[in-house]
Design a protein around this motif. Structure first.
Motif, PDB file in Angstrom:
ATOM      1  N   ALA A  95      -1.096 -92.756  63.462  1.00 33.29           N
ATOM      2  CA  ALA A  95      -1.722 -93.986  62.977  1.00 33.29           C
ATOM      3  C   ALA A  95      -1.486 -94.014  61.472  1.00 33.29           C
ATOM      4  O   ALA A  95      -1.828 -93.055  60.779  1.00 33.29           O
ATOM      5  N   VAL A  96      -0.879 -95.088  60.976  1.00 31.25           N
ATOM      6  CA  VAL A  96      -0.490 -95.109  59.563  1.00 31.25           C
ATOM      7  C   VAL A  96      -1.355 -96.099  58.775  1.00 31.25           C
ATOM      8  O   VAL A  96      -1.526 -97.249  59.187  1.00 31.25           O
ATOM      9  N   PHE A  97      -1.883 -95.614  57.692  1.00 31.15           N
ATOM     10  CA  PHE A  97      -2.623 -96.469  56.760  1.00 31.15           C
ATOM     11  C   PHE A  97      -1.888 -96.464  55.430  1.00 31.15           C
ATOM     12  O   PHE A  97      -1.618 -95.415  54.866  1.00 31.15           O
ATOM     13  N   VAL A  98      -1.549 -97.674  54.953  1.00 28.19           N
ATOM     14  CA  VAL A  98      -0.877 -97.770  53.661  1.00 28.19           C
ATOM     15  C   VAL A  98      -1.810 -98.517  52.707  1.00 28.19           C
ATOM     16  O   VAL A  98      -2.275 -99.610  53.019  1.00 28.19           O
ATOM     17  N   ASP A  99      -2.092 -97.888  51.594  1.00 24.03           N
ATOM     18  CA  ASP A  99      -3.047 -98.432  50.618  1.00 24.03           C
ATOM     19  C   ASP A  99      -4.385 -98.795  51.285  1.00 24.03           C
ATOM     20  O   ASP A  99      -5.069 -99.729  50.876  1.00 24.03           O
ATOM     21  N   GLY A 100      -4.723 -98.064  52.324  1.00 20.73           N
ATOM     22  CA  GLY A 100      -6.013 -98.309  52.983  1.00 20.73           C
ATOM     23  C   GLY A 100      -5.946 -99.319  54.116  1.00 20.73           C
ATOM     24  O   GLY A 100      -6.963 -99.606  54.742  1.00 20.73           O
ATOM     25  N   HIS A 179      -2.231 -91.248  55.738  1.00 17.69           N
ATOM     26  CA  HIS A 179      -2.610 -92.182  54.680  1.00 17.69           C
ATOM     27  C   HIS A 179      -1.597 -92.059  53.559  1.00 17.69           C
ATOM     28  O   HIS A 179      -1.462 -90.988  52.978  1.00 17.69           O
ATOM     29  N   VAL A 180      -0.901 -93.140  53.285  1.00 17.59           N
ATOM     30  CA  VAL A 180       0.062 -93.090  52.194  1.00 17.59           C
ATOM     31  C   VAL A 180      -0.179 -94.250  51.238  1.00 17.59           C
ATOM     32  O   VAL A 180      -1.026 -95.110  51.483  1.00 17.59           O
ATOM     33  N   SER A 181       0.603 -94.245  50.162  1.00 13.98           N
ATOM     34  CA  SER A 181       0.378 -95.248  49.133  1.00 13.98           C
ATOM     35  C   SER A 181       1.707 -95.818  48.683  1.00 13.98           C
ATOM     36  O   SER A 181       2.707 -95.098  48.595  1.00 13.98           O
ATOM     37  N   THR A 182       1.707 -97.114  48.384  1.00 15.94           N
ATOM     38  CA  THR A 182       2.923 -97.726  47.867  1.00 15.94           C
ATOM     39  C   THR A 182       3.124 -97.368  46.398  1.00 15.94           C
ATOM     40  O   THR A 182       4.166 -97.656  45.826  1.00 15.94           O
TER      41      THR A 182
END
Lengths: 443, 489
Positions: A95-100, A179-182
């Motif tokens: 499950a991927v969350f990018v910037d929340g 959880h990753v971030s741009t």
């Protein structure tokens, strides 16, 4: 409803930013009672050193700013942010969350097995009235309930995951929540709910990452209930930008005869605070371990509150940190034994090794005991790498520069060795070794 | 074994409600008006014929105190103290300067006798020959009699009341008073600085090994009187002194406030050993009455290779808030803290130590034994802090807690902070009950359960008892037995 900070005090810049952001908050998730959560935060503001639970981590002075909550990223931006597949060896669902924000196109939630359901919080709320009004409701009666970081996530979260494992079900493969971030300077707030039914078993890999140089303030709250006789394995890998902040909270209630095996590895973030608030039912078993590697001018805090509520439960806490450069590591752990929790067996260890002249370590291992028939102990140490060990290795022909690397690896090995899945263990060890190698040779 | 037997006998002989030392002495006393204000401070200062600078010092402290807030971080709960409902000064009516013991009020002497603290040295030593103990007896707030002064002065040692020191040795007092515990250190220390009534002053000149144990016995006697002791001990280069402090107080229904300040200064190669047995009225079995004991004790190892050692046996007081500390400033200086804290009934103890490592190769050792019984709460709270420059510092802490019964609590709150990689800081703590195996073994050898518990507890605290001067160790062991009365069986 008091939505403003206590008026008798000047607000910090970060507090002002949070207050302004809250007024503008996106109403994408309705019926949440975010106001109660923010009011709880606002009543105290950012915690400071006179707030005992934040004595060593004074967020009021440390947080110079609080970036705006992140907007939903485009799919292209999200795809570019995805990062390395650290846990590829165990082939987890993802499950991927990018910037929340949850990104369905990058997620793979198939094949988790019968009785396992995964959905986003947003979707769940549409169909499940029980999730409404979530903002104000976090682990009532525990230390998590009044924690300011928990209140912040509760007020601001953009989305999250709801993982439910039915009674007696077993997850067919692990679930990775990534959880990753741009890389935009922003705050991300994610809140997950995990319910593991009676006799069920689950394995979850939590992963956090942001590109080096980005100023991301990442907040995560996981609320978990582990029903009677259930078993959960949870591994949390944190690798944030050294300019960012990571605030993680796990609030878990472990039922009678249930077990949680929890490991957290923290490498990165300018300010990191990892909190575990656990309550243990009768004959429950909690194993929690942490490895913290801090370098540069960073501050890493691991805070535990373990409450033995039912009798006969066992808890083992082992937290180790390697601190380099001008970094500071903090460990605060409290084992509370309530009057009914007779025959509690609690053991807590906190050990820090200082790798440079300006590194610092602070520890506060607490015992709070209201029952008499218990065996509880804690130990804490802070020192440099033992010279006699170095000498021994060198006398066996190992080059001087290699000895320190070996010894740091061995020191943290006590934490990683306990991860039962080999693929996961190798992944975490690889991260740690990468950190040690990046220090370079310093005999 | 004999000592254990004694403990058990004590337990049998004394009922918890019949506090052994709970009697009052009927002596007329002179006191300040109730409450606190500049006028009361002026009154105290005038009563003691203090120099002008001392009055200024007190008034300054009072002004600062008004701006401070009562600390709430300790794990103790008590009703709000009304600081205007306390007498801040009470002195036994003065007969002008007693020249010898014969001139001292016989009532007073009888009080000490009842306490088992005769002023005469042989009796004090309870049969131990050869040793000498000087007693600077404090009855309420004023030193009534000081013995052995002459013999001490032969060695150049000054041992007198602090008010006398202010008049006779103003330079020393001015130089050191408040230099270890600053006026605004904390709420109670500041209050003490404003209103302290009396206390002891000890000065050991360079190279002198004090030939006897110095000792002060405190009593709180007058109803509703706060007792604000101030003790200052200075050990010059290469000197040694061992100081004993013991306390008992009459039984009371109303809570009494005690906020003492003790300052120790150890110069190069000097050593101070400070031992306390504290047995003030703990309140009755329902938690009514009892002393509030809010004490600030701190030692400053100013010189290289100096050493300060605190040993305490805390059995009394309704509430204890006390953290004897060491600032390890000199290189190679040493700090030690040995503590036994026994709580029973409704007592609340929050006690521990602070070891601040500043100098190189400084070392500290902390051994704390907490025993909770009845409905009491017993907390160890301690801090070990290693400064960045304290190369090679060592610190070891061991805290053990023993729980007796289902309704008490034992808590351990250590703070460890190290900023130097070449320092080694270790801490370990355990909490448990008396093991069934041990009890079973003792009972199978013919001891009754109460004797068995007494034996095991005495073993548990032995590490600390061994640190006490012998005459104190005997008294302490008795106190521990008495304090645990009613908790067993």
């Amino acid at each position: 409803m008091n939505l403003v900070l206590a008026p008798d005090r000047r607000r910090t810049k970060a507090e002002e930013a949070l207050e302004a952001a809250f007024r503008r908050i996106d109403a994408e998730l309705p019926d949440l009672d975010r106001e109660t959560a923010f009011a709880r935060f606002a009543a105290q503001g950012l915690p400071h050193r006179r707030v005992e639970a934040y004595h060593f981590t004074d967020l009021r002075s440390m947080l110079a700013s609080a970036p705006e909550p992140a907007a939903r990223p485009s799919l292209d931006a999200a795809r570019a942010a995805l990062g390395a597949d650290v846990f590829a060896a165990v082939k987890p669902a993802r499950a991927v969350f990018v910037d929340g924000w949850f990104v369905a196109d990058l997620s793979d939630l198939a094949g988790l097995g019968d009785g396992v359901s995964v959905a986003t919080l947003a979707a769940t709320m549409a169909s499940d009235g029980a999730v409404r009004g979530l903002g104000a409701r976090v682990a009532p009666g525990t230390a998590a309930e009044t924690d300011p970081l928990v209140s912040l996530v509760s007020a601001f979260f953009s989305d999250g995951l709801v993982l439910r494992v039915a009674d007696g079900a077993t997850m067919a493969r692990p679930l990775e929540i990534r959880h990753v971030s741009t890389g935009v300077s922003a705050s991300a707030f994610v809140r997950h709910l995990v319910e593991v039914g009676e006799g069920a078993s689950a394995t979850v890999l939590e992963s956090h990452e942001s590109p080096e140089g980005s100023v991301v303030h990442a907040h995560t709250l996981v609320e978990m209930t582990v029903a009677a006789k259930a078993k959960v394995t949870w591994v949390d890998r944190q690798r944030e930008s050294h300019d960012g902040a990571r605030f993680s909270t796990l609030a878990v209630a472990i039922g009678d005869h249930a077990a949680l095996d929890h490991t957290v590895a923290t490498l990165g973030a300018k300010i990191a605070r990892t909190q575990v608030f656990a309550t243990l039912g009768a004959h429950a078993d909690l194993q929690t371990r942490g490895a913290t590697l801090a370098k540069g001018r960073t501050h890493a805090d691991a805070t535990l509150v373990v409450e033995h509520v039912g009798p006969g439960a066992t808890s083992r806490e082992l937290y180790k940190s390697a601190v380099d450069d001008e970094a500071t590591s903090v460990f605060q752990g409290r084992i509370t034994v309530q009057p009914a929790a007779q025959q509690t067996d609690g053991r807590m260890g906190a050990h820090a090794v200082l790798l440079s002249d300006r590194a610092e370590a602070k520890a506060k291992p607490e015992l709070e005991i209201f029952a008499d028939d218990v065996a509880c102990a804690h130990g804490a140490t802070v020192a440099e790498i033992d010279e006699t060990l170095k000498f021994y290795l060198m006398s066996r022909g190992i080059p001087a520069d290699e000895t320190e690397r070996l010894l740091i690896h061995a020191f943290l090995g006590e934490v990683t060795d306990a991860i039962s899945d080999e693929g996961v263990r190798t992944a975490i060890e690889g991260e740690i070794d990468g950190w040690i190698d990046a220090r370079g040779n310093r005999p | 074994m004999a000592a254990v037997k004694e403990t058990v006998d004590q337990v049998r002989a004394i009922d918890v409600d019949q506090y052994k030392y709970g009697f009052e002495t009927d002596i007329e006393s002179e006191r300040a008006r109730k409450g606190l204000g500049e006028d009361v401070i002026r009154f105290i200062s005038a009563k003691k014929n203090e120099p002008e600078w001392m009055l200024e010092w007190r008034l300054d402290a009072y002004k600062r105190w008004l701006t401070m807030e009562e600390p709430t971080w300790a794990r103790v709960h008590y009703p709000q103290i009304d600081f205007q409902d306390i007498y801040y000064y009470a002195a036994p009516k003065s007969t002008p300067g007693p020249k010898s013991l014969d001139e001292v009020d016989p009532e007073l002497l009888k009080t000490y006798e009842k306490l088992g603290i005769p002023l005469r040295e042989q009796a004090v030593l309870a049969g131990v020959e050869g040793a000498k103990v000087a007693v600077d007896a404090v009855f309420d707030s004023v030193s009534v009699v000081t013995t052995f002064r002459e013999e001490l002065s032969k060695h150049g040692i000054i041992f007198c009341s602090i008010s006398e020191a202010m008049r006779e040795h103003p330079d020393l007092v001015k130089k050191y008073l408040g230099s270890v515990v600053p006026v605004t250190d904390n709420y109670y220390a500041t209050l003490n600085s404003a209103v302290f009534s009396d206390g002891s002053f000890v000065y050991i000149p360079e190279g002198v090994r004090c030939p006897m144990e110095l000792s002060t016995y405190f009593r709180i006697n007058e109803k509703k009187t706060g007792q604000f002791e101030r003790t200052l001990i200075i050990a010059e280069k290469g000197s040694y002194v061992s100081y004993l402090e013991g306390c008992t107080a009459p039984q009371r229904d109303e809570n009494q406030l005690h906020a003492a300040v003790v300052e120790l200064v150890a110069m190069e190669d000097a050593e101070i050993k400070y031992s306390t047995v504290q047995n003030w009225y703990p309140g009755d079995k329902d938690g009514k009455g009892g002393i509030y004991n809010f004490v600030t004790k701190r030692g400053d190892c100013r010189g290289d290779r100096s050493k300060i050692s605190w040993t305490q046996v805390e059995t009394g007081s309704a509430i204890t808030w006390k953290y004897p500390s060491c600032i390890l400033r000199g290189d190679d200086s040493k700090g030690e803290f040995y503590s036994i804290a026994v709580s029973n009934g409704r007592q609340q103890v929050d006690s521990g130590t602070k070891m601040i490592h500043l100098g190189k190769r400084t070392s500290s050792r902390i051994i704390s034994k907490g025993i909770s019984a009845g409905h009491s709460q017993n907390t160890y709270r301690g801090q070990v802090k290693v400064n960045r420059k304290a190369d090679g510092a060592r610190s070891f802490t061991n805290c053990d807690s023993l729980l007796i019964g289902h309704d008490c609590g034992a808590h351990t709150v250590p703070y460890l902070e190290s900023g130097n990689p070449r320092a080694k800081v270790e801490h370990e703590a355990t909490t448990s009950k008396i093991s069934d195996d041990q009890l079973f073994y003792c009972i199978s050898r013919g001891l009754d359960p109460e004797e068995a518990v007494a034996l095991i507890v005495n073993g548990f605290v032995r590490d600390v008892l061994q640190q006490l001067p012998m005459e104190f160790a005997v008294e302490a062991q008795k106190l521990i037995g008495v304090s645990l009365e009613g908790s067993v069986g």
